[in-house]
Design a protein around this motif. Structure first.
Motif, PDB file in Angstrom:
ATOM      1  N   ARG A 157      -3.109   3.252  -0.653  1.00  0.00           N
ATOM      2  CA  ARG A 157      -3.645   2.776  -1.931  1.00  0.00           C
ATOM      3  C   ARG A 157      -2.924   1.510  -2.361  1.00  0.00           C
ATOM      4  NH1 ARG A 157      -6.145   6.823  -5.700  1.00  0.00           N
ATOM      5  NH2 ARG A 157      -6.685   8.573  -4.366  1.00  0.00           N
ATOM      6  N   TYR A 169      -6.069   1.345 -10.042  1.00  0.00           N
ATOM      7  CA  TYR A 169      -6.371   1.119  -8.636  1.00  0.00           C
ATOM      8  C   TYR A 169      -5.435   1.894  -7.726  1.00  0.00           C
ATOM      9  CZ  TYR A 169      -8.672  -2.702 -10.948  1.00  0.00           C
ATOM     10  OH  TYR A 169      -9.443  -3.425 -11.807  1.00  0.00           O
ATOM     11  N   ALA A 170      -4.413   2.487  -8.281  1.00  0.00           N
ATOM     12  CA  ALA A 170      -3.384   3.119  -7.460  1.00  0.00           C
ATOM     13  C   ALA A 170      -3.301   4.620  -7.718  1.00  0.00           C
ATOM     14  CB  ALA A 170      -2.034   2.448  -7.724  1.00  0.00           C
ATOM     15  N   GLY A 171      -4.428   5.251  -8.025  1.00  0.00           N
ATOM     16  CA  GLY A 171      -4.456   6.696  -8.148  1.00  0.00           C
ATOM     17  C   GLY A 171      -4.098   7.228  -9.509  1.00  0.00           C
ATOM     18  N   TYR A 231       0.874  -1.168   0.000  1.00  0.00           N
ATOM     19  CA  TYR A 231       0.000   0.000   0.000  1.00  0.00           C
ATOM     20  C   TYR A 231       0.913   1.221   0.000  1.00  0.00           C
ATOM     21  CZ  TYR A 231      -3.898  -3.026   1.268  1.00  0.00           C
ATOM     22  OH  TYR A 231      -4.862  -4.006   1.273  1.00  0.00           O
TER      23      TYR A 231
END
Length: 197
Positions: A53, A98-100, A49
């Motif tokens: 995220r 999924y990670a911005g 993470y």
């Protein structure tokens, strides 16, 4: 060879690659509600993470990664052991949504590797970068480089090592920043499962 036969031969080679790529895309279920514990689709995987995220990189998820890997060592996740120096790198080019909306490049380096144990990361050669993908699918020039924050934990725990197969598993924690006092990126619940070169 007749033109029709040439097209069939091309399709026989290309279509299996497309099917393989389509079957290996990272989905929300691969990163939520928890990070994968082990490999995805049997391929080298590194996950953590980044400020909460999910960031997941593996070698089986996109046609671009597969085709590029066929022509050179541009795998999303790679690791090597040279003497006692363990070097791992990952880019999550499959899970940016999924990670911005950014890709995340991570390079972990530990010295004096001897198998399962806890190791500090090399503070000068361990780094993290955030990369904004361009609409063309190409990477844009990388942004600033984040290095380990000296006062924060920066360690790798090797939980499993098989010298015969060069298969390594472990966990990590790391806090990085561009400069002292600058906003930090905290990497938590880090884990990896890969076969070293």
């Amino acid at each position: 060879m007749r033109p029709f036969t040439r097209h069939r031969a091309w399709a026989a080679v290309f279509i299996p690659w497309l099917l393989l790529a389509a079957g290996c895309t990272i989905t929300a279920s691969d990163v939520e509600p928890a990070l994968p514990d082990g490999q995805i689709e049997g391929s080298s995987t590194l996950a953590s993470y980044a400020n909460g995220r999910p960031v997941v990189a593996n070698n089986s998820s996109s046609l671009i990664s597969i085709l590029v890997a066929a022509f050179g060592d541009s795998r999303a996740v790679a690791g090597r052991l040279r003497g006692t120096q363990l070097d791992m790198r990952a880019v999550d080019d499959q899970s940016a949504v999924y990670a911005g909306g950014k890709y995340h490049a991570l390079h972990l380096l530990i010295n004096a590797f001897q198998g399962p144990s806890t190791y500090p990361m090399d503070g000068q050669l361990t780094y993290y970068q955030e990369i904004t993908p361009h609409a063309s699918g190409q990477y844009v020039p990388q942004g600033p480089t984040f290095y380990p924050v000296p006062a924060a934990p920066a360690e790798v725990i090797i939980t499993s090592w098989d010298a015969a197969t060069r298969h390594v598993r472990g966990t990590f924690v790391l806090t990085v920043a561009t400069a002292p006092g600058a906003p930090a990126v905290v990497l938590t619940a880090g884990r990896f499962d890969l076969v070293l070169d």
